[in-house]
Design an enzyme around this catalytic site. Structure first.
Site, PDB file in Angstrom:
ATOM      1  N   GLU A  83     -19.149  18.874 -33.268  1.00  0.00           N
ATOM      2  CA  GLU A  83     -19.009  19.952 -34.257  1.00  0.00           C
ATOM      3  C   GLU A  83     -19.893  21.148 -33.898  1.00  0.00           C
ATOM      4  O   GLU A  83     -20.716  21.617 -34.677  1.00  0.00           O
ATOM      5  CB  GLU A  83     -19.314  19.436 -35.662  1.00  0.00           C
ATOM      6  CG  GLU A  83     -18.290  18.426 -36.155  1.00  0.00           C
ATOM      7  CD  GLU A  83     -18.429  18.067 -37.617  1.00  0.00           C
ATOM      8  OE1 GLU A  83     -17.425  17.685 -38.233  1.00  0.00           O
ATOM      9  OE2 GLU A  83     -19.559  18.154 -38.152  1.00  0.00           O
TER      10      GLU A  83
ATOM     11  N   GLU B  55     -12.099  13.686 -36.133  1.00  0.00           N
ATOM     12  CA  GLU B  55     -12.644  13.017 -37.314  1.00  0.00           C
ATOM     13  C   GLU B  55     -11.767  13.310 -38.519  1.00  0.00           C
ATOM     14  O   GLU B  55     -11.410  14.470 -38.759  1.00  0.00           O
ATOM     15  CB  GLU B  55     -14.069  13.504 -37.636  1.00  0.00           C
ATOM     16  CG  GLU B  55     -15.115  13.172 -36.615  1.00  0.00           C
ATOM     17  CD  GLU B  55     -16.495  13.691 -37.034  1.00  0.00           C
ATOM     18  OE1 GLU B  55     -16.682  13.996 -38.229  1.00  0.00           O
ATOM     19  OE2 GLU B  55     -17.366  13.790 -36.155  1.00  0.00           O
TER      20      GLU B  55
END
Length: 816
Positions: free
Chosen positions: A357, A455
């Protein structure tokens, strides 16, 4: 067994066709792969997916509608629909066409369907589906919340291009309705060489996802698994026998495992930071078990000693004081050596993720130039170990306009070497699936990259299993479009897979995040859990992480915040939703049952009669909506009414024995007489017209134009609207009062509209206006002092020729 599946499927179709619930039914064949924005989830006027043709704008209003604007409506699907209204000023029947042109459609058998709901009798709309030159019989709407399913079946002898499909909508003045959920499916055994598999029997409904090949990634991230097992957590098979979780995952259709790696998640005394204590050795252990069970491994380097995300991108302790050039060398060497160790262990690695991320940082660097150099060092290390490995970069917040396009362009300009652009996507945070597909497709098409979701997850229960608290569901800040049930979880994940598959060949797949992160000691045994979290790192953070992450872990260390998003129950038994990974290939059907009952919210004024709804909205496990009768606790309702203003929860029991709650908010007494014009005696209201204008208002009985009830004060004039409506109220107790009303309408040029109150020789105003049919404005005036017991309240409405609308629900109450 095949005959049983066919019989069960036929039974479900018949059950649906008998109208036993207002359901979507079961669509055979490939799923809706041909239409864009098939459920009107994005604004079709803005993005052009649907064309609205042959529309008389003066007589017909067609809007992009949000179901949230009507809390009583049972949505057909999703959050939006197309809404239409044939204005009462129309002369005779009006019609319009909503259509979409498909660039190419192969030869075969097809079925076009939609969802339609609207007025009944004289206010009914007529919907006629068409595909090319083929048309179905027109279907007429039959009333509020009664969704119908018009269908058109047709065949194409050869492939066609620029093929138009859609619906012609017709209605008389005052007709209204909604369209949603268009689908165009290949009929069974038609439109292709391969036979479409029949859906299998299961505990859950799963719609087959078209466009996925056998290499589509159906992955899970089980990075916490070793710490959980060290803490004593056991996992079981579907038959209740203790079983290696990796075997269970493989049996459920999982083909890829993702594992995070932190450089050194321990303090100087060897105490782990938690979150699985995921160093390289843990990754090797997990990777070996995944490989032994026929699953590939995605290696996820965080390049940190603990969690890395958009808000936190700390460099590892060992790299903290390195120069940037030294950090580059350290990242390269660490990546290469870690992968070589994993290769030596015989692990089948398929992909390597450089950072986690990394929206705005990597290994302590926040400048995109330096971040890009670090990305390239990681990529270079991967290529040196095995040139066949895919290199992935991982970002999040796809819902932010322009974010992914900007990041992808920056990576290109900086010459970053990578193969896969990966995204986090949590349905309750990250926007619509249509947007996810759109932003990933843009990256794939513009920059030639593969894309995936690294995710995702969804809740199956609102319960907390370990006493630590969970990230979802929350009462605010989250979009929970799916039932919080096992079926809702399965559908949510299925839909994410479809969104990635809809990207096309570049859509690699989806990873579910931590489906096994269940309580170390179930039953909310907080103290026992805390001991295990500290000793084995099986919570998201231990107290030892404070030294590295004082602002987050230092305050909130503890257990799993996602135990209610796992795909195993709190005791390690697999949920039926785990099988979604294999059921998306065939589709699955289950006995029809109510999956979720929505609680209701009711607002009422003290002193007025209060009635709770006789029926409540339910969601069935096939995703369709319906309504069922409910019996409320009348004693609790009577007690609430007698107590007066306040908030109350009234329990109810629906047909079949399930329970539901009514959240009742009783507001202070409304001192306006006949505030919503429902009573036939309206003498308390005075209506005056300006400049000698002829009367152009009426107390209209039309529920679709009323904020509540059946009546509203309707206005329209072909020459200009100009009137005041007011009421004088006497006998009030001195004090401060609050006034509000509701107003909707349109075509109001040069308008001057406001709510007003006159008291004690002063006039108080709140300006307002109209912006479309049933887009209600709610002007308010606060703190109006009343000293002599008298107040005049009202509204001033003035606008140019053709203006129309309605006023409803004036409300005056005493604040103090």
């Amino acid at each position: 067994m095949k005959a049983f599946f066919k019989g069960l499927f036929a039974f479900m179709v018949v059950f649906s066709s008998l109208g036993l619930h207002s359901g979507a039914g079961l669509a055979a064949g490939t799923q809706n792969e041909y239409l864009k924005n098939s459920g009107f989830e994005t604004d079709f006027y803005a993005e052009g997916s649907w064309s609205i043709e042959d529309l008389n704008w003066d007589s017909v209003d067609v809007q992009h509608f949000s179901y949230s604007a009507d809390t009583w409506m049972a949505p057909a699907e999703g959050e939006h629909a197309l809404k239409y209204w044939i204005k009462d000023t129309a002369v005779g029947n009006e019609s319009f066409t909503v259509s979409q042109t498909i660039p190419m459609l192969p030869a075969g058998s097809y079925e076009l369907s939609a969802k339609s709901m609207g007025g009944s009798g004289a206010e009914a709309g007529s919907v006629q589906l068409f595909a090319g030159d083929k048309s179905a019989e027109a279907t007429v709407t039959t009333g509020y919340n009664t969704w119908g399913s018009p269908v058109l079946k047709f065949e194409l002898a050869e492939a066609v291009t620029n093929f138009k499909v859609g619906a012609v909508v017709t209605g008389a003045p005052k007709s209204w309705g909604y369209l949603d959920s268009f689908t165009l499916n290949s009929a069974p055994n038609g439109g292709g060489d391969a036979e479409v598999p029949e859906p299998v029997a299961s505990d859950i409904f799963v719609k087959r996802v078209a466009g996925m090949d056998e290499d589509f990634i159906k992955g899970v991230d089980v990075s916490s698994i070793i710490s959980l097992e060290d803490s004593g957590v056991k996992f079981y098979s579907e038959t209740g026998k203790k079983q290696d979780i990796f075997k269970s995952l493989k049996e459920a259709g999982v083909n890829y495992v993702r594992v995070r790696i932190w450089n050194d998640p321990y303090n100087a005394k060897g105490n782990g930071y938690g979150g699985g204590n995921n160093d390289v050795q843990k990754a090797i252990e997990i990777g070996k078990r995944a490989t032994a069970n026929g699953m590939k491994l995605l290696v996820n380097f965080h390049y940190s000693d603990f969690w890395a995300d958009p808000a936190k991108q700390q460099a590892p302790k060992a790299w903290k004081n390195l120069s940037f050039e030294a950090k580059k060398a350290a990242l390269y060497q660490y990546t290469k050596e870690s992968l070589l160790d994993m290769k030596k262990a015989g692990i089948d690695i398929g992909m390597v993720q450089i950072g986690n991320e990394t929206n705005g940082g990597l290994a302590g660097e926040k400048d995109w130039g330096k971040m890009s150099e670090l990305f390239n060092e990681g990529s270079k290390a991967v290529r040196a170990v095995d040139s066949d490995l895919l290199v992935a970069l991982h970002f999040t917040n796809p819902e932010t306009s322009g974010r992914y396009a900007s990041i992808a362009e920056t990576l290109k300009k900086n010459g970053v070497d990578y193969d896969v652009f990966a995204s986090s996507y949590y349905p309750f945070w990250h926007g619509t699936l249509a947007n996810l597909t759109s932003v990933l497709k843009n990256v794939a098409n513009t920059y030639g990259k593969k894309v995936m979701v690294a995710e995702t997850s969804y809740t199956y229960t609102a319960e907390d299993g370990d006493g630590h608290g969970n990230t979802a569901p929350k009462s605010t800040g989250q979009t929970l479009n799916y039932p919080i049930t096992v079926q809702g979880q399965a559908t949510a994940i299925r839909d994410v897979m479809e969104a990635v598959a809809n990207v096309g060949d570049a859509g690699l797949g989806v990873f579910y995040w931590e489906p096994a992160w269940i309580p170390a000691a179930p039953g909310k045994k907080l103290e026992k859990n805390q001991r295990l979290w500290e000793k084995y790192g099986s919570g998201w953070a231990s107290s030892f992480a404070t030294e590295y992450d004082p602002e987050d872990a230092g305050h909130w260390y503890g257990g799993s915040a996602v135990d209610n998003q796992a795909m195993f129950d709190f005791y390690g038994h697999p949920l039926p939703s785990l099988n979604v990974f294999k059921l998306v290939d065939t589709g699955a059907i289950a006995p029809l049952k109510i999956d979720e009952i929505k609680d209701v919210s009711v607002q009422a004024n003290a002193g007025e009669s209060i009635a709770l709804p006789e029926r409540v909205t339910v969601t069935y496990n096939d995703g369709s909506k319906g309504s069922v009768g409910v019996t409320w606790d009348q004693e609790a309702l009577k007690q609430a009414v007698s107590t007066g203003a306040g908030a109350y929860v009234i329990e109810g029991v629906v047909e079949g024995g399930s329970t539901v709650k009514a959240h009742l908010q009783i507001q202070p007494k409304n001192f306006v007489a006949n505030p919503g014009f429902e009573n036939s005696d309206r003498s308390m209201w005075s209506i005056t017209y300006g400049n000698g204008a002829a009367p152009h208002t009426d107390f209209q009985e039309k529920a679709s134009d009323a904020k509540s009830g059946n009546y509203s004060l309707h206005f329209y004039s072909g020459t200009g609207v100009d009137f005041n409506v007011e009421q004088t109220i006497t006998g009030l107790e001195p004090g401060t009062y609050h006034l509000s009303m509701f107003l909707q309408g349109g075509d109001a040029g040069n308008s001057d509209m406001y709510l007003y109150a006159k008291a004690g020789g002063q006039e108080y105003k709140a300006n307002t206006g109209v912006n479309g049919w049933v887009n209600w404005s709610n002007p308010e005036i606060a703190a109006i002092p009343v000293t002599d017991g008298t107040i005049t309240i009202g509204a001033r409405i003035k606008a140019g020729a053709g203006a129309w609308g309605s006023l409803d629900d004036f409300y005056l109450y005493r604040v103090k």
